[in-house]
Design a protein around this motif. Structure first.
Motif, PDB file in Angstrom:
ATOM      1  N   TYR A 151       6.065 -27.327  15.376  1.00  0.00           N
ATOM      2  CA  TYR A 151       4.874 -28.098  15.027  1.00  0.00           C
ATOM      3  C   TYR A 151       5.238 -29.265  14.114  1.00  0.00           C
ATOM      4  CZ  TYR A 151       4.943 -26.316  10.241  1.00  0.00           C
ATOM      5  OH  TYR A 151       5.299 -26.039   8.941  1.00  0.00           O
ATOM      6  N   TYR A 152       4.266 -30.159  13.911  1.00  0.00           N
ATOM      7  CA  TYR A 152       4.395 -31.198  12.884  1.00  0.00           C
ATOM      8  C   TYR A 152       3.026 -31.551  12.333  1.00  0.00           C
ATOM      9  CZ  TYR A 152       2.937 -34.671  16.439  1.00  0.00           C
ATOM     10  OH  TYR A 152       2.245 -35.366  17.402  1.00  0.00           O
ATOM     11  N   PHE A 153       3.022 -31.987  11.087  1.00  0.00           N
ATOM     12  CA  PHE A 153       1.857 -32.598  10.444  1.00  0.00           C
ATOM     13  C   PHE A 153       2.367 -33.773   9.646  1.00  0.00           C
ATOM     14  CE2 PHE A 153      -0.861 -33.478   6.872  1.00  0.00           C
ATOM     15  CZ  PHE A 153      -2.132 -33.485   7.440  1.00  0.00           C
ATOM     16  N   VAL A 154       1.816 -34.960   9.902  1.00  0.00           N
ATOM     17  CA  VAL A 154       2.261 -36.191   9.253  1.00  0.00           C
ATOM     18  C   VAL A 154       1.046 -36.920   8.711  1.00  0.00           C
ATOM     19  CG1 VAL A 154       3.395 -38.424   9.568  1.00  0.00           C
ATOM     20  CG2 VAL A 154       4.307 -36.389  10.718  1.00  0.00           C
ATOM     21  N   ALA A 155       1.136 -37.402   7.474  1.00  0.00           N
ATOM     22  CA  ALA A 155       0.082 -38.214   6.855  1.00  0.00           C
ATOM     23  C   ALA A 155       0.667 -39.557   6.458  1.00  0.00           C
ATOM     24  CB  ALA A 155      -0.496 -37.503   5.642  1.00  0.00           C
ATOM     25  N   VAL A 156      -0.069 -40.630   6.758  1.00  0.00           N
ATOM     26  CA  VAL A 156       0.377 -41.988   6.471  1.00  0.00           C
ATOM     27  C   VAL A 156      -0.691 -42.686   5.640  1.00  0.00           C
ATOM     28  CG1 VAL A 156       1.026 -44.232   7.441  1.00  0.00           C
ATOM     29  CG2 VAL A 156       1.724 -42.115   8.587  1.00  0.00           C
ATOM     30  N   ALA A 157      -0.281 -43.283   4.521  1.00  0.00           N
ATOM     31  CA  ALA A 157      -1.200 -44.042   3.665  1.00  0.00           C
ATOM     32  C   ALA A 157      -0.481 -45.274   3.145  1.00  0.00           C
ATOM     33  CB  ALA A 157      -1.691 -43.192   2.503  1.00  0.00           C
ATOM     34  N   GLY A 158      -1.174 -46.420   3.160  1.00  0.00           N
ATOM     35  CA  GLY A 158      -0.570 -47.648   2.643  1.00  0.00           C
ATOM     36  C   GLY A 158       0.718 -48.014   3.332  1.00  0.00           C
ATOM     37  N   ALA A 159       0.790 -47.840   4.643  1.00  0.00           N
ATOM     38  CA  ALA A 159       1.981 -48.159   5.436  1.00  0.00           C
ATOM     39  C   ALA A 159       3.195 -47.348   4.990  1.00  0.00           C
ATOM     40  CB  ALA A 159       2.299 -49.650   5.383  1.00  0.00           C
ATOM     41  N   GLU A 160       2.956 -46.146   4.460  1.00  0.00           N
ATOM     42  CA  GLU A 160       4.031 -45.242   4.080  1.00  0.00           C
ATOM     43  C   GLU A 160       3.725 -43.844   4.588  1.00  0.00           C
ATOM     44  OE1 GLU A 160       5.684 -45.375   0.055  1.00  0.00           O
ATOM     45  OE2 GLU A 160       4.307 -47.047  -0.352  1.00  0.00           O
ATOM     46  N   VAL A 161       4.745 -43.142   5.005  1.00  0.00           N
ATOM     47  CA  VAL A 161       4.603 -41.727   5.321  1.00  0.00           C
ATOM     48  C   VAL A 161       4.562 -40.977   3.996  1.00  0.00           C
ATOM     49  CG1 VAL A 161       5.675 -39.727   6.392  1.00  0.00           C
ATOM     50  CG2 VAL A 161       5.797 -41.943   7.529  1.00  0.00           C
ATOM     51  N   VAL A 162       3.413 -40.375   3.687  1.00  0.00           N
ATOM     52  CA  VAL A 162       3.251 -39.693   2.406  1.00  0.00           C
ATOM     53  C   VAL A 162       3.436 -38.187   2.526  1.00  0.00           C
ATOM     54  CG1 VAL A 162       1.785 -41.491   1.434  1.00  0.00           C
ATOM     55  CG2 VAL A 162       0.737 -39.608   2.705  1.00  0.00           C
ATOM     56  N   LEU A 163       3.469 -37.677   3.760  1.00  0.00           N
ATOM     57  CA  LEU A 163       3.701 -36.258   3.954  1.00  0.00           C
ATOM     58  C   LEU A 163       4.178 -36.024   5.378  1.00  0.00           C
ATOM     59  CD1 LEU A 163       3.511 -33.470   2.607  1.00  0.00           C
ATOM     60  CD2 LEU A 163       1.182 -33.268   3.498  1.00  0.00           C
ATOM     61  N   ALA A 164       5.218 -35.243   5.538  1.00  0.00           N
ATOM     62  CA  ALA A 164       5.750 -34.886   6.851  1.00  0.00           C
ATOM     63  C   ALA A 164       6.204 -33.439   6.788  1.00  0.00           C
ATOM     64  CB  ALA A 164       6.907 -35.808   7.239  1.00  0.00           C
ATOM     65  N   VAL A 165       5.461 -32.548   7.446  1.00  0.00           N
ATOM     66  CA  VAL A 165       5.694 -31.113   7.384  1.00  0.00           C
ATOM     67  C   VAL A 165       5.931 -30.584   8.791  1.00  0.00           C
ATOM     68  CG1 VAL A 165       4.705 -28.892   6.729  1.00  0.00           C
ATOM     69  CG2 VAL A 165       4.260 -30.909   5.325  1.00  0.00           C
ATOM     70  N   GLY A 166       6.867 -29.671   8.925  1.00  0.00           N
ATOM     71  CA  GLY A 166       7.152 -29.062  10.216  1.00  0.00           C
ATOM     72  C   GLY A 166       8.491 -29.500  10.772  1.00  0.00           C
ATOM     73  N   ASP A 167       9.085 -28.658  11.601  1.00  0.00           N
ATOM     74  CA  ASP A 167      10.412 -28.943  12.126  1.00  0.00           C
ATOM     75  C   ASP A 167      10.427 -30.117  13.094  1.00  0.00           C
ATOM     76  OD1 ASP A 167       8.906 -27.038  13.766  1.00  0.00           O
ATOM     77  OD2 ASP A 167      10.635 -27.069  15.090  1.00  0.00           O
ATOM     78  N   GLN A 168       9.265 -30.494  13.643  1.00  0.00           N
ATOM     79  CA  GLN A 168       9.200 -31.615  14.582  1.00  0.00           C
ATOM     80  C   GLN A 168       8.702 -32.899  13.929  1.00  0.00           C
ATOM     81  OE1 GLN A 168       6.822 -30.339  17.918  1.00  0.00           O
ATOM     82  NE2 GLN A 168       8.230 -28.695  18.498  1.00  0.00           N
ATOM     83  N   ALA A 169       8.476 -32.881  12.609  1.00  0.00           N
ATOM     84  CA  ALA A 169       7.903 -34.041  11.932  1.00  0.00           C
ATOM     85  C   ALA A 169       8.838 -35.239  11.940  1.00  0.00           C
ATOM     86  CB  ALA A 169       7.533 -33.670  10.498  1.00  0.00           C
TER      87      ALA A 169
END
Length: 321
Positions: A151-169
């Motif tokens: 799985y993956y979970f990715v959060a992007v704010a202000g043109a930056e990746v602020v969170l990337a969780v999971g082996d497929q992130a």
């Protein structure tokens, strides 16, 4: 500053830390943790606890927003539901969690006033873009609702990746943005696991890192009936299979703390079992392990200028709340 209350720590633990002093110092062995099939819920002996939910708080420091910009406190909550494991996301310390109903999707959520200042209008408020895919996620059957892999979970704010969780992130970020977006510095700062203990002799195990870049440790919390003088129940906390804390006569010693050393750094262990023993209907038993700097002279400082160390909180219920 990330305050103590923003880390999802029960108020009873903060009250407890303000009224008791440091306990005896014991040294916990920091040998490598043994391999488990899941990050929590693994047990031994007569039984194991059933994990209701896992909430992980991450602190993200944006690279392109200047030194004056406060860090973001992002939360992921993995829970069990009648339709299977679910994922919720909270974009700030004060914002409510948003349930991500689909197994795969994208969504934009307002960050709101993450700095704790005056409220912003909808147009002025920054947004965080969410990307997730749980369609191939694999779980430990009957244990934690947090996926093991796939799985993956990715959060992007202000043109930056602020969170990337999971082996497929990492692969998703590489494919989606092709190196055209920077990656903020983020790290987990707190983990709360809510469990149901059907067997009084059950134990709950979690895998955590108390320091950024440090080794992963296996922390087990359990309760058993003492066979020694006086009998009664006892609480124990082990780190990497080594007994670090053992509290006896829990009906009298239902609140307390001890400090152990893991990787040469102090980790405060606090417990509050008052609700477990004396409330009707029963409340929960709370055990917290919190890493702190050797320069800190107290268990808890709400007004600390620096963000507190990593915390693991285990809340145990006799029945689902």
């Amino acid at each position: 500053m990330v305050s103590a209350s923003s880390l999802l720590l029960p108020s009873s633990m903060r009250d407890l830390a303000s009224c008791i002093g440091d306990g005896a110092v014991r040294v916990a062995c920091s040998s490598p943790a043994s391999t488990l099939t899941s990050s929590s819920g693994a047990g031994s002996g007569s039984g194991s606890a059933s994990t209701l939910s896992v909430t992980v708080s991450y602190r993200a420091t944006l690279l392109n927003s200047g030194a004056s910009s406060p860090p973001l406190l992002l939360r992921l909550t993995w829970s069990h539901s009648p339709v299977g494991p679910t994922l919720s996301f909270s974009p700030s310390a004060a914002a409510p969690s948003v349930l991500l109903r689909r197994r795969r999707g994208t969504r934009s959520i307002s960050l709101g006033c993450v700095g704790g200042g005056e409220a912003e209008t909808e147009a002025e408020s920054p947004f965080v873009a969410l990307f997730w895919d749980l369609t191939a996620a694999r779980y430990d059957p009957g244990a934690s609702p947090e996926p093991l892999y796939g799985y993956y979970f990715v959060a992007v704010a202000g043109a930056e990746v602020v969170l990337a969780v999971g082996d497929q992130a990492a692969e998703f970020v590489k494919t989606k943005f092709e190196g055209q977006i920077s990656k903020a510095r983020f790290l987990p700062v707190a983990r709360r696991e809510r469990v149901v203990v059907a067997d009084p002799a059950a134990m709950h195990t979690a895998r955590v890192r108390f320091a950024e870049g440090g080794p992963e440790h296996e922390v087990s919390v359990g309760c058993a009936t003492s066979s020694g003088a006086g009998g009664g129940e006892e609480l124990w906390v082990s780190v990497d299979g080594k007994r670090a804390v053992q509290a006896r006569r829990l009906r009298w010693n239902f609140r307390g703390n001890q400090t152990v050393f893991v990787d040469g750094a102090p980790v405060d262990v606090m417990w509050d079992l008052y609700g477990w023993w004396f409330r009707d209907p029963p409340g929960c038993a709370v055990v917290m392990l919190r890493a702190r700097s050797a320069l800190e002279s107290r268990l808890w400082l709400e007004e600390e200028g620096a963000a507190p160390g990593f915390s693991l909180v285990v809340q145990a219920f006799k029945a689902p709340p």
